[in-house]
Each structure stands twice: as C-alpha cells, then as structure tokens.
Design an enzyme around this catalytic site. Structure first.
Site: not given
Ligand code: NAI
Length: 386
Positions: A139, A151
């Site tokens: 994480h 993490e």
């Molecule tokens: P985001 O919405 O910016 O990016 C997610 C990406 O995944 C998008 O580009 C989307 O097209 C792609 N995607 C969705 N379904 C997919 C699939 N089946 N196969 C391939 N690509 C796919 O989201 P973000 O903020 O980057 O978060 C991603 C993960 O990281 C989540 O699990 C979130 O909980 C976790 N996270 C987010 C943080 C934050 O501050 N934004 C911090 C730490 C963890």
C-alpha cells in the site's frame, strides 16, 4: 521478486502511474497496463513531463533512460515475464478478484502478486487465486514518488517467506516499509480516523467553528494542515467513503462513525477544492472565515483530538496490528504527522491522555470514547506500553 525483476503495474491512474515511476527510477523494467486506452496514453504523457522536470531540476540523470525502461502495454499477456505485479485499479473487490484470477493464468508460478488497495481485505483478494500464498498488499501513499511509506500487508494465506524480500525491495526503491496485519485501514487509514471524525464532531457540537479547529490543529497541534482544509484537499468523495468503509469493516464500532456534516457535503456535490466548495468556499472573491484564536479553546480541541488519535495507536499496538516502531513510522512517513502517536503519548504522558478520554467518556457515555485497555494498564502499572 528482486532487483532484476520485471515489474508489472495494472491501472495507470494516480497511483499506478506513480508506482510505475518509482519502480522504473529504481532501475527495473516496468510494464504499465490499463484497460482504458485514453488513461494509459495520459499516463505516458504525464510521466514524460514529470521525468523531464526531474531531469531539468538535476534530480534525475536521464529521463530518457527511465522512460526507455517503461512499456505502456494494451495487453495483459505481456506480463508473462514479471517477477512482481502491483495492481492499482478501481477499488472494487469483484473487479480486483477477476483481474487477479486472470493474471495468474499469465504469469509464472513464482511471480508475486500485490494489491495497492486502501480498504479491501488482502485475504479476500488472495482467495481469488489458485496460489493465494503469493499474494500480499503493498500500500503506497499519494503521490507515490514523494511519499516514503509503503505498508506491507500479508494476507492470512501469504507465504511468510515473501515478506523479507518485499521489505528489501521496497527499501531498494527508497521507500520506508512497515509491516501490518490485514485489518481495516491497515495502519494509516485506521489511526488517522479521529483526525477527521473528532474534528467534525467538535464542529457539529458547536464547540468551535471550522477555521478555529483548523487553526488549533496547525498552530497549537503542529499538524501541517487542519482537518477541514485537509479533507477539502483530499476530496469528500474519497475521505467520506474511506470513513464509511472503515466503519462498516469494523462491524460498526462507534469509534469510526461517519458524520452527517461530511455526508451532506458529498450529497451536495461540495467535494472540496476540486469543485470549488467543501467545508470552505474556494470560489474567487469568497470571504474566508476567521478563526477565534482563543488559546484555551485551541488547547482543548487539540487535546481531545490527540487523545483519540493516541488511543487508536495504543489500541492497534495492543491488538498486534504492527510494532510500536512501525505504528509511529507510518504516521510520520505516510501522513506527515509531526510526531509518531506513541512517541507523542510518551511526551504528553499516558495519564494525561487517559484523563482526557475518561472525561469524554463520563460526559457522553458513548463507547466511542472508551480508552484502550493497554492505555489503562500502562497508567495503572506506571509501565511503558512498548
Ligand atoms: P484511478 O481512478 O486514478 O486509477 C485507476 C485506473 O485503473 C484507471 O486508469 C482505470 O482505467 C484503471 N482500471 C480500472 N479497472 C481496470 C481493470 N479491470 N483493468 C485494468 N485497468 C483498470 O485510481 P487510483 O487513485 O490510482 O487508485 C487505484 C487503487 O489504489 C485503488 O485500489 C485505491 O484504493 C488505491 N489507493 C489510492 C490512493 C489515492 O490516494 N488515490 C492511495 C493509496 C491507494
């Protein structure tokens, strides 16, 4: 999973692109995949700009060399040579499970599969795999290239032999790894809840207004941002949903109860800075509310929120969520707290912290304010909780 491994990253959004950058800058060949072609293209463009800026500032020798190690791929089949795959896609258990199951048909038997999930159980993701022993949580914090904390979360099924190499790899990437149990919110998103929740509660009760609480937490508490400024910055769509998920995942423990004040912001579409309005009004020309810089009130606010934060940290230690050292590192490296919460407890005095909690409990008769048994024992026996 070592220095020479090819790293696969799934999801090229905010987190995936940042993680891919970190791995490529550490010298790995990196494959970045997204099922949305536009998102992948945007990530490629942004990374080019970011790396060039780092080179211009003298923080990177050659943006071109790093970019040459990165491949932006439209087909998951290309992940067959990866030693480690980190998933950073949409926060939905069903979608993540599907991706992990598919991934397992592509990679070799010794490829490690990691999830960057903030709120889902790693154990439930691992359960989608034929070999759940190779799955763990890694994480990262946003923005991944700047925030040092990672993490490391073993699932119930994770092969313990993976953990030392995961820790070593994160250190090689210049990160500060901490090890935590697979429980809701891991360390940071669990321990930080009262920073938001108790601040909003104080506001809802009318004890102080929004700018006064923010003033107290920054000027007296020493935090970089006040809770209202920070949640406006994070976005209420993100922050409220984390609160609600943690609350549900803890079987509705009142310590983590979400607030109506924040829920209404979400319903109104007042998501914070990004929509021009949240707890504060960011539209041009809007007048900014002025804090009441009453020192006594300010200290009362800080002690109340701090006591709740420390109680979370002590209780997490009691429940073996992480070591005392890792609990403190997580808060200083993951959310820039001025001190680790356990170190803060030492400095302030466990007895003073317990007194604030017991006064709150006696006032409200709410389970929300129950002190951790470890805090109580520490005070009663005059021992160190470590
Ligand atoms: P985001 O919405 O910016 O990016 C997610 C990406 O995944 C998008 O580009 C989307 O097209 C792609 N995607 C969705 N379904 C997919 C699939 N089946 N196969 C391939 N690509 C796919 O989201 P973000 O903020 O980057 O978060 C991603 C993960 O990281 C989540 O699990 C979130 O909980 C976790 N996270 C987010 C943080 C934050 O501050 N934004 C911090 C730490 C963890």
């Amino acid at each position: 999973m070592d220095n020479n491994s090819v790293i696969g990253v799934i999801g090229s959004g905010a987190m995936g692109a940042g993680i891919a950058q970190v791995a490529a800058m550490a010298g790995h060949k990196v494959l970045l995949y997204d099922n949305n072609a536009a998102a992948l293209e945007k990530a490629q463009q942004n990374l080019g700009i970011i790396l060039q800026k780092l080179q211009d500032k003298g923080k990177l020798q050659s943006a071109g060399d790093v970019l040459a190690r990165m491949m932006f791929v439209k087909d998951l089949e290309t992940f067959s040579d990866c030693g480690l795959v980190i998933e950073a896609i949409v926060e939905r258990l069903d979608v993540k499970k599907e991706v992990f199951a598919k991934l397992e048909q592509i990679v070799t038997g010794d490829c490690v599969l990691a999830s960057n999930t903030s709120s889902l159980s790693i154990t439930s993701i691992a359960a989608a795999c034929k070999n759940p022993g190779r799955v763990l949580g890694l994480h990262f914090f946003n923005p991944a290239p700047l925030m040092a904390l990672v993490e490391i979360i073993p699932a119930v099924q994770t092969d313990g032999k993976l953990l030392p190499s995961a820790r070593q790899l994160m250190e090689q990437w210049g990160k500060t790894p901490v090890m935590t149990k697979d429980t809701p919110g891991f360390i940071v998103n669990r321990l930080a809840r009262p920073f938001y929740g108790e601040a909003i509660r104080i506001y809802e009760e009318g004890i102080a207004d929004i700018p006064t609480i923010d003033w107290a937490m920054t000027e007296i508490g020493g935090f970089r941002m006040g809770p209202f400024t920070l949640t406006d910055y994070i976005g209420h769509d993100v922050n409220y949903v984390v609160t609600e998920t943690v609350f549900q995942s803890f079987f509705y423990d009142p310590r983590y109860k979400p607030s109506f004040a924040q829920k209404r912001l979400l319903e109104a579409g007042w998501l914070g800075r990004k929509t021009g309005r949240g707890f504060y009004n960011y539209t041009e020309g809007a007048s900014q509310p002025v804090p009441n810089k009453d020192e006594a009130l300010g200290r009362q606010i800080v002690y109340r929120i701090l006591a709740m934060l420390i109680n979370e940290a002590v209780d997490a230690l009691y429940l073996n969520i992480a070591s005392a050292e890792d609990l403190d590192l997580a808060m200083t490296k993951g959310v820039n707290y001025p001190k680790g919460l356990l170190a803060w407890c030492d400095e302030w005095g466990a007895a003073n912290c317990l007194q604030v909690l017991d006064e709150l409990y006696n006032n409200y008769h709410e389970d929300r304010y129950r002190a951790s048994v470890l805090l109580r024992k520490t005070v009663a026996n005059k021992t160190d909780f470590r």
